[in-house]
Design an enzyme around this catalytic site. Sequence first.
Site, PDB file in Angstrom:
ATOM      1  N   ASP A  16      -2.763   0.988  -7.652  1.00 52.24           N
ATOM      2  CA  ASP A  16      -2.146   1.767  -8.487  1.00 52.24           C
ATOM      3  C   ASP A  16      -1.418   1.029  -9.543  1.00 52.24           C
ATOM      4  O   ASP A  16      -1.149   1.528 -10.723  1.00 52.24           O
ATOM      5  CB  ASP A  16      -1.402   2.879  -7.925  1.00 52.24           C
ATOM      6  CG  ASP A  16      -0.250   2.680  -7.076  1.00 52.24           C
ATOM      7  OD1 ASP A  16       0.146   1.390  -7.121  1.00 52.24           O
ATOM      8  OD2 ASP A  16       0.502   3.584  -6.864  1.00 52.24           O
ATOM      9  N   SER A  17      -1.250  -0.067  -9.185  1.00 50.39           N
ATOM     10  CA  SER A  17      -1.062  -1.192 -10.487  1.00 50.39           C
ATOM     11  C   SER A  17      -1.679  -1.040 -11.562  1.00 50.39           C
ATOM     12  O   SER A  17      -1.350  -1.744 -12.641  1.00 50.39           O
ATOM     13  CB  SER A  17      -0.528  -2.536  -9.756  1.00 50.39           C
ATOM     14  OG  SER A  17      -1.743  -2.701  -9.050  1.00 50.39           O
TER      15      SER A  17
ATOM     16  N   ASP B 141      -5.252   2.629  -3.270  1.00 51.96           N
ATOM     17  CA  ASP B 141      -4.067   3.612  -3.223  1.00 51.96           C
ATOM     18  C   ASP B 141      -4.289   4.670  -3.537  1.00 51.96           C
ATOM     19  O   ASP B 141      -5.105   4.974  -4.432  1.00 51.96           O
ATOM     20  CB  ASP B 141      -3.168   2.788  -4.368  1.00 51.96           C
ATOM     21  CG  ASP B 141      -2.097   1.433  -3.766  1.00 51.96           C
ATOM     22  OD1 ASP B 141      -1.858   1.543  -2.556  1.00 51.96           O
ATOM     23  OD2 ASP B 141      -1.880   0.794  -4.664  1.00 51.96           O
TER      24      ASP B 141
ATOM     25  N   LYS C  73      -4.252   3.434   0.983  1.00 52.16           N
ATOM     26  CA  LYS C  73      -2.893   3.085   1.144  1.00 52.16           C
ATOM     27  C   LYS C  73      -1.891   3.941   0.665  1.00 52.16           C
ATOM     28  O   LYS C  73      -2.397   4.560  -0.287  1.00 52.16           O
ATOM     29  CB  LYS C  73      -2.716   1.715   0.548  1.00 52.16           C
ATOM     30  CG  LYS C  73      -1.135   0.973   0.780  1.00 52.16           C
ATOM     31  CD  LYS C  73      -1.036  -0.422   0.332  1.00 52.16           C
ATOM     32  CE  LYS C  73      -1.058  -0.610  -1.082  1.00 52.16           C
ATOM     33  NZ  LYS C  73       0.086   0.045  -1.559  1.00 52.16           N
TER      34      LYS C  73
ATOM     35  N   GLU D 159       7.035  -4.912   0.848  1.00 48.62           N
ATOM     36  CA  GLU D 159       7.234  -5.308  -0.539  1.00 48.62           C
ATOM     37  C   GLU D 159       8.836  -5.647  -0.848  1.00 48.62           C
ATOM     38  O   GLU D 159       9.577  -4.709  -0.699  1.00 48.62           O
ATOM     39  CB  GLU D 159       6.731  -4.476  -1.490  1.00 48.62           C
ATOM     40  CG  GLU D 159       6.772  -4.820  -3.099  1.00 48.62           C
ATOM     41  CD  GLU D 159       6.214  -4.136  -4.125  1.00 48.62           C
ATOM     42  OE1 GLU D 159       6.158  -4.289  -5.391  1.00 48.62           O
ATOM     43  OE2 GLU D 159       5.380  -3.157  -3.546  1.00 48.62           O
TER      44      GLU D 159
END
Length: 273
Positions: free
Chosen positions: A53-54, A92, A122, A191
């Site tokens: 989703d980046s 994502d 994810k 992360e």
Amino acid sequence: MSVHSSSSIKRVTTHILQEMKDRGEKISMLTAYDYSMAKIVDAAGIDIVLVGDSASNVMAGHETTLPITLDQMIYHASSVVRAVKRAFIVVDIPFGNYQGNSSEALRSAIRIMKESGAHAVKVEGGSEIKESVSRILSAGVPVMGHLGLTPQSIYKFGTYTVRAKEEAEANKLLEDAKMLEACGCFAIVLEKIPAALAKQVADSVSIPVIGIGAGGGVDGQVLVMHDMLGITQEFKPRFLRRYADLEGIMMEAFGNYIRDVKSMDFPNESESY
């Protein structure tokens, strides 16, 4: 660089990823969002492609990952799936499509799998999304967890600083990792947490643990493609290693093209019909 010919391609699966952890072979993972870039990263031999989703940041220019929609994620994932012949593809589930409603979580996961052809989804979070994780897994959809800095919760935390430095949060993260494994997740991303904690998590669970800003004691690493290629220059966290300066290369190429067009050097006679 290992380039795979079509005759030697063996598709990466959750089983192969588990075998890699078991024998101590590190897992490589990068993001991709479109056909052309995904084709190159797959041919290079990457193990996992994350349709992150980046894309909300690097493809659409949003400040956070929150605005991207399920339809947009499916579009990006479909483009990647058409390009990839070997890597395992994880997508994502975007913000708002699985938190607090396990039925919606299942619908979102099934849409991603059916409409894009990806191999897994994810989700971010631990005990608070346990019901959604279990519901998705009950349908046979592989799930990768994500703990530590969870960008979809940026407004809750208020900062992108390192997570789980305090004992209480570190203990919760470790318990959440064990819970995700017990639910049936095939892997977990950690992360931006202390390296010692990340190693402790990787040693405490049997499934692969992929790090980003989590040190080298985990089972693999993931970076955002645009960051490691030097396309995005404004993002400079400590954990990021730039493997190229594509912004510089591209700016030079664009500048040369503009100059040649303005000077009427391009196209020349050999480039005309």
